[in-house]
Design a protein around this motif. Structure first.
Motif, short mmCIF file in Angstrom:
data_model
loop_
_atom_site.label_atom_id
_atom_site.label_comp_id
_atom_site.label_asym_id
_atom_site.label_seq_id
_atom_site.Cartn_x
_atom_site.Cartn_y
_atom_site.Cartn_z
N UNK A 1 0.85 -1.20 0.00
CA UNK A 1 0.00 0.00 0.00
C UNK A 1 0.88 1.24 0.00
N UNK A 2 0.60 2.14 -0.90
CA UNK A 2 1.33 3.39 -1.00
C UNK A 2 0.39 4.52 -0.61
N UNK A 3 0.74 5.26 0.42
CA UNK A 3 -0.12 6.32 0.95
C UNK A 3 0.49 7.69 0.59
N UNK A 4 -0.30 8.55 -0.06
CA UNK A 4 0.22 9.89 -0.38
C UNK A 4 0.26 10.79 0.84
N UNK A 5 1.17 11.75 0.83
CA UNK A 5 1.25 12.75 1.88
C UNK A 5 1.54 14.10 1.22
N UNK A 6 1.21 15.16 1.92
CA UNK A 6 1.59 16.49 1.47
C UNK A 6 1.66 17.43 2.66
N UNK A 7 2.47 18.45 2.49
CA UNK A 7 2.61 19.48 3.51
C UNK A 7 2.25 20.79 2.83
N UNK A 8 1.04 21.27 3.07
CA UNK A 8 0.56 22.48 2.42
C UNK A 8 1.43 23.69 2.77
N UNK A 9 2.04 23.68 3.93
CA UNK A 9 2.85 24.82 4.36
C UNK A 9 4.11 24.96 3.51
N UNK A 10 4.73 23.84 3.13
CA UNK A 10 5.97 23.90 2.35
C UNK A 10 5.77 23.61 0.88
N UNK A 11 4.63 23.00 0.53
CA UNK A 11 4.39 22.60 -0.85
C UNK A 11 4.97 21.24 -1.20
N UNK A 12 5.67 20.61 -0.27
CA UNK A 12 6.26 19.29 -0.51
C UNK A 12 5.18 18.22 -0.48
N UNK A 13 5.40 17.13 -1.21
CA UNK A 13 4.48 16.01 -1.22
C UNK A 13 5.23 14.74 -1.62
N UNK A 14 4.53 13.61 -1.52
CA UNK A 14 5.15 12.35 -1.91
C UNK A 14 4.28 11.18 -1.52
N UNK A 15 4.90 10.01 -1.40
CA UNK A 15 4.20 8.79 -1.00
C UNK A 15 5.07 8.03 -0.01
N UNK A 16 4.41 7.24 0.82
CA UNK A 16 5.09 6.36 1.78
C UNK A 16 4.67 4.93 1.46
N UNK A 17 5.67 4.04 1.29
CA UNK A 17 5.38 2.68 0.86
C UNK A 17 6.21 1.67 1.66
N UNK A 18 5.55 0.71 2.32
CA UNK A 18 6.29 -0.40 2.93
C UNK A 18 6.82 -1.31 1.81
N UNK A 19 7.98 -1.87 2.04
CA UNK A 19 8.59 -2.75 1.04
C UNK A 19 8.72 -4.16 1.60
N UNK A 20 8.27 -5.15 0.86
CA UNK A 20 8.41 -6.54 1.28
C UNK A 20 7.52 -6.88 2.46
#
Length: 129
Positions: free
Chosen positions: A65-84
């Protein structure tokens, strides 16, 4: 005739959503957040958001499962994914994608669960795309 077309607006009634009675007290909410310092190259605010997404991804029933994240204050974003799969030591590798003002890069590490919660170790920033 005019009164029947006015509906509730002409009766002086208020919207129930705006009514506060005080009969139910709000309770503080505490989210479990994994423990581990931010690696060099990611801001503390971005790291908090990424860790929250990682905790959700680790708790998800679907494999990978890949969960998106974002930080509206900085504009940064991405995804967090467990591996294996979870290893014998109750640890699991993970990767967090980060897109920020410096470009795209990844954070990799290991998430271990014990009675105290999730502890992140071997956390390091990988190269940029």
């Amino acid at each position: 005739m005019a009164l029947s077309l006015a509906g509730c607006a002409g009766t002086g009634l208020r919207d129930d959503d705006a009514l506060v009675t005080g009969s139910i007290k709000p309770l503080p909410v505490s989210l479990p957040v994994s423990q581990g310092a931010a690696p060099a190259g990611i801001s503390a605010g971005d790291w908090i958001q990424a860790r929250l997404a990682l905790d959700q991804a680790l708790a998800a029933k679907e494999a990978g499962a890949s969960i998106p994240w974002d930080n509206k204050a900085s504009g940064a974003h991405g995804t967090a994914t467990p591996l294996g799969a979870v290893k014998d030591n109750k640890c699991r590798d993970f990767r967090i994608g980060v897109v920020d003002k410096l470009g795209e890069h990844w954070i990799q590490g290991e998430a271990c669960t014990d009675a105290g919660g999730t502890i992140l170790s071997q956390v390091r920033l990988l190269g940029q795309a």
